[in-house]
Motif scaffolding. Structure first.
Motif, PDB file in Angstrom:
ATOM      1  N   TYR A 271     -23.709  -6.017  12.523  1.00 33.41           N
ATOM      2  CA  TYR A 271     -22.351  -6.567  12.518  1.00 33.41           C
ATOM      3  C   TYR A 271     -21.327  -5.621  11.898  1.00 33.41           C
ATOM      4  O   TYR A 271     -20.118  -5.836  12.034  1.00 33.41           O
ATOM      5  CB  TYR A 271     -22.324  -7.903  11.775  1.00 33.41           C
TER       6      TYR A 271
ATOM      7  N   PHE B 155     -23.676  -8.366  -0.867  1.00 30.17           N
ATOM      8  CA  PHE B 155     -23.642  -9.187   0.337  1.00 30.17           C
ATOM      9  C   PHE B 155     -24.744  -8.850   1.336  1.00 30.17           C
ATOM     10  O   PHE B 155     -24.834  -9.485   2.383  1.00 30.17           O
ATOM     11  CB  PHE B 155     -22.280  -9.089   1.017  1.00 30.17           C
TER      12      PHE B 155
ATOM     13  N   SER C 144     -16.349  -7.046  -2.883  1.00 33.23           N
ATOM     14  CA  SER C 144     -15.650  -8.322  -2.872  1.00 33.23           C
ATOM     15  C   SER C 144     -14.708  -8.535  -1.696  1.00 33.23           C
ATOM     16  O   SER C 144     -14.272  -9.659  -1.467  1.00 33.23           O
ATOM     17  CB  SER C 144     -14.862  -8.514  -4.176  1.00 33.23           C
TER      18      SER C 144
ATOM     19  N   CYS D  33     -13.115  -6.842   2.376  1.00 35.33           N
ATOM     20  CA  CYS D  33     -13.116  -5.854   3.449  1.00 35.33           C
ATOM     21  C   CYS D  33     -11.706  -5.691   3.994  1.00 35.33           C
ATOM     22  O   CYS D  33     -10.951  -6.659   4.079  1.00 35.33           O
ATOM     23  CB  CYS D  33     -14.014  -6.302   4.601  1.00 35.33           C
TER      24      CYS D  33
ATOM     25  N   THR E 223     -17.233 -11.401  11.191  1.00 34.71           N
ATOM     26  CA  THR E 223     -18.673 -11.097  11.172  1.00 34.71           C
ATOM     27  C   THR E 223     -18.955  -9.760  10.489  1.00 34.71           C
ATOM     28  O   THR E 223     -20.034  -9.565   9.940  1.00 34.71           O
ATOM     29  CB  THR E 223     -19.247 -11.052  12.601  1.00 34.71           C
ATOM     30  N   TRP E 224     -17.984  -8.836  10.553  1.00 30.83           N
ATOM     31  CA  TRP E 224     -18.186  -7.508   9.953  1.00 30.83           C
ATOM     32  C   TRP E 224     -17.847  -7.497   8.461  1.00 30.83           C
ATOM     33  O   TRP E 224     -17.917  -6.435   7.830  1.00 30.83           O
ATOM     34  CB  TRP E 224     -17.361  -6.455  10.694  1.00 30.83           C
ATOM     35  N   CYS E 225     -17.496  -8.627   7.928  1.00 31.76           N
ATOM     36  CA  CYS E 225     -17.098  -8.718   6.514  1.00 31.76           C
ATOM     37  C   CYS E 225     -18.298  -9.136   5.675  1.00 31.76           C
ATOM     38  O   CYS E 225     -18.710 -10.301   5.706  1.00 31.76           O
ATOM     39  CB  CYS E 225     -15.947  -9.718   6.390  1.00 31.76           C
ATOM     40  N   GLY E 226     -18.848  -8.183   4.963  1.00 27.77           N
ATOM     41  CA  GLY E 226     -20.016  -8.460   4.141  1.00 27.77           C
ATOM     42  C   GLY E 226     -19.794  -9.533   3.092  1.00 27.77           C
ATOM     43  O   GLY E 226     -20.574 -10.501   3.007  1.00 27.77           O
ATOM     44  N   PRO E 227     -18.738  -9.420   2.270  1.00 29.97           N
ATOM     45  CA  PRO E 227     -18.525 -10.446   1.243  1.00 29.97           C
ATOM     46  C   PRO E 227     -18.356 -11.855   1.818  1.00 29.97           C
ATOM     47  O   PRO E 227     -18.686 -12.835   1.149  1.00 29.97           O
ATOM     48  CB  PRO E 227     -17.242  -9.970   0.546  1.00 29.97           C
TER      49      PRO E 227
ATOM     50  N   LYS F 110     -20.111 -13.105   4.025  1.00 31.40           N
ATOM     51  CA  LYS F 110     -21.454 -13.661   4.233  1.00 31.40           C
ATOM     52  C   LYS F 110     -21.998 -14.315   2.968  1.00 31.40           C
ATOM     53  O   LYS F 110     -22.911 -15.133   3.037  1.00 31.40           O
ATOM     54  CB  LYS F 110     -22.410 -12.562   4.692  1.00 31.40           C
ATOM     55  N   ILE F 111     -21.465 -13.906   1.842  1.00 34.43           N
ATOM     56  CA  ILE F 111     -21.888 -14.548   0.583  1.00 34.43           C
ATOM     57  C   ILE F 111     -21.307 -15.951   0.504  1.00 34.43           C
ATOM     58  O   ILE F 111     -21.972 -16.896   0.079  1.00 34.43           O
ATOM     59  CB  ILE F 111     -21.420 -13.704  -0.627  1.00 34.43           C
TER      60      ILE F 111
ATOM     61  N   PHE G 255     -23.519 -15.487  15.548  1.00 33.24           N
ATOM     62  CA  PHE G 255     -23.448 -15.318  14.091  1.00 33.24           C
ATOM     63  C   PHE G 255     -23.408 -16.683  13.405  1.00 33.24           C
ATOM     64  O   PHE G 255     -24.105 -16.911  12.413  1.00 33.24           O
ATOM     65  CB  PHE G 255     -22.198 -14.503  13.739  1.00 33.24           C
TER      66      PHE G 255
ATOM     67  N   ARG H 115     -26.801 -18.173  13.524  1.00 34.88           N
ATOM     68  CA  ARG H 115     -27.721 -17.509  12.586  1.00 34.88           C
ATOM     69  C   ARG H 115     -27.466 -17.936  11.150  1.00 34.88           C
ATOM     70  O   ARG H 115     -28.395 -18.075  10.353  1.00 34.88           O
ATOM     71  CB  ARG H 115     -27.563 -15.991  12.712  1.00 34.88           C
TER      72      ARG H 115
ATOM     73  N   LEU I  49     -10.291  -9.422   3.949  1.00 39.65           N
ATOM     74  CA  LEU I  49     -11.169 -10.580   4.131  1.00 39.65           C
ATOM     75  C   LEU I  49     -12.263 -10.554   3.073  1.00 39.65           C
ATOM     76  O   LEU I  49     -12.696  -9.467   2.700  1.00 39.65           O
ATOM     77  CB  LEU I  49     -11.804 -10.567   5.521  1.00 39.65           C
ATOM     78  N   PRO I  50     -12.738 -11.686   2.606  1.00 47.37           N
ATOM     79  CA  PRO I  50     -12.254 -13.011   2.966  1.00 47.37           C
ATOM     80  C   PRO I  50     -10.927 -13.340   2.279  1.00 47.37           C
ATOM     81  O   PRO I  50     -10.628 -12.830   1.205  1.00 47.37           O
ATOM     82  CB  PRO I  50     -13.361 -13.928   2.439  1.00 47.37           C
TER      83      PRO I  50
ATOM     84  N   LEU J 261      -7.759 -14.147  -2.485  1.00 44.67           N
ATOM     85  CA  LEU J 261      -7.966 -12.926  -1.712  1.00 44.67           C
ATOM     86  C   LEU J 261      -9.239 -12.268  -2.207  1.00 44.67           C
ATOM     87  O   LEU J 261      -9.350 -11.944  -3.389  1.00 44.67           O
ATOM     88  CB  LEU J 261      -6.785 -11.958  -1.892  1.00 44.67           C
ATOM     89  N   GLY J 262     -10.174 -12.096  -1.319  1.00 47.53           N
ATOM     90  CA  GLY J 262     -11.448 -11.506  -1.710  1.00 47.53           C
ATOM     91  C   GLY J 262     -12.409 -12.569  -2.204  1.00 47.53           C
ATOM     92  O   GLY J 262     -12.084 -13.752  -2.300  1.00 47.53           O
ATOM     93  N   LEU J 263     -13.584 -12.079  -2.520  1.00 48.05           N
ATOM     94  CA  LEU J 263     -14.654 -12.976  -2.953  1.00 48.05           C
ATOM     95  C   LEU J 263     -14.387 -13.490  -4.357  1.00 48.05           C
ATOM     96  O   LEU J 263     -14.070 -12.711  -5.253  1.00 48.05           O
ATOM     97  CB  LEU J 263     -15.970 -12.195  -2.934  1.00 48.05           C
TER      98      LEU J 263
END
Lengths: 102, 196
Positions: free
Chosen positions: A10, A40, A83, A85, B72-76, B78-79, B114, B117, B141-142, B158-160
């Motif tokens: 992804y 993450f 934190s 992106c 979907t490309w935003c790792g944080p 997914k948390i 996604f 999943r 994001l997020p 803004l952010g995790l």
């Protein structure tokens, strides 16, 4: 930022593409990425940090104009930290080149 | 005569400026729900869900909404998603809903698998630049907004941020008395169109 092969389906990979109307691209070489574990991701992500270089080998086709020219390209990248992106971006790259007769 | 390229092999040096614009975000642990009088109306919008249905934010009037911009490309992101799944499950009967807004360029083809999943149990909409602009541009994001029963933004993140921040804020809003306007569902001014 994500490397050219970030090891996650992804993730958006770094990609440098060139307009080949003047010179043909023989190879685009990305540097070796760092493997970093982020909160993450279950597995490490392959990323670039700090300064790095991308190398391109061009070939001048027969009949290419002798003298100075500019090759243009596009660099797509996407960056994250633990934190947040930033959205993917595309920046234009302009490369002055000199084509000489051999 | 065979032309050759001077400096055939060149190095494109990329500085760290790209990443420096994404320095570690401050944790918003100190963020609190705004006082009643300081809350502004959450801009209404209409977007499509995964089934093609048009959904307006104003459809949720009377509920507390956690509006989450993600990709979907935003790792944080997914948390957070498993937390939101849990919140949806735990609080939905108390008048709470999570609404996800995907900012993926790839559309449902990318987002649908996604969601499956990740076991997402809340409504997800396909975002648009227009809607992002309504919410300040959503430059990272997020980005999430907690919207009260009257359709006003009670907090923004803004952010995790930590799960407990969200939980505390949701509980604070859930425990607030339901006003007549929230219960009566008066007409909501539609501020801007969306992606439909």
């Amino acid at each position: 930022m994500n490397s050219n092969a970030p090891a996650d389906d992804y993730m958006i990979p770094l990609r440098l593409t060139w307009d080949e109307s003047l010179l043909k691209v023989q190879e685009v070489s990305y540097p070796k990425p760092e493997s970093r574990k982020y909160s993450f991701s279950e597995k490490p992500i392959l990323v670039y940090t700090g300064d790095f270089e991308i190398q391109t080998r061009f070939q001048a086709p027969a009949g290419a104009p002798i003298g100075m020219s500019v090759v243009t390209g596009k660099l797509r990248y996407q960056a994250c930290n633990d934190s947040m992106c930033l959205p993917p971006k595309v920046v234009e790259v302009r490369l002055p080149v000199e084509i000489r007769a051999r | 005569m065979i032309p050759i390229v001077r400096n055939v092999l060149f190095a494109l040096a990329l500085s760290g400026l790209l990443l420096s614009s994404c320095t570690p975000a401050k944790q918003n642990a100190a963020s609190k729900v705004k006082q009643d009088g300081d809350r502004k109306a959450a801009p209404d919008f209409s977007l499509k869900d995964v089934n093609g249905a048009t959904v307006r934010l104003s459809d949720y009037r009377g509920k507390i909404v956690l509006l989450n911009f993600w990709a979907t490309w935003c790792g944080p992101c997914k948390i957070e998603i498993p937390w939101f799944v849990e919140f949806e499950q735990r609080y939905k009967d108390q008048g709470f809903a999570v609404v996800g807004i995907s900012m993926d360029d790839g559309g449902w083809e990318v987002v649908r698998p996604f969601l499956s999943r990740m076991g997402v149990n809340y409504r997800t909409l396909m975002g648009s630049e227009m809607v992002a602009q309504l919410y300040g541009g959503v430059n990272s994001l997020p980005t999430s907004f907690l919207i009260d029963r009257e359709g006003r933004i009670a907090s923004a993140h803004l952010g995790l941020v930590s799960k407990s921040v969200y939980e505390n804020e949701i509980n604070e809003l859930l425990s607030a008395p339901v006003t007549r306007s929230a219960a009566g569902v008066p007409p909501v001014r539609h501020l801007a169109g969306g992606a439909d």
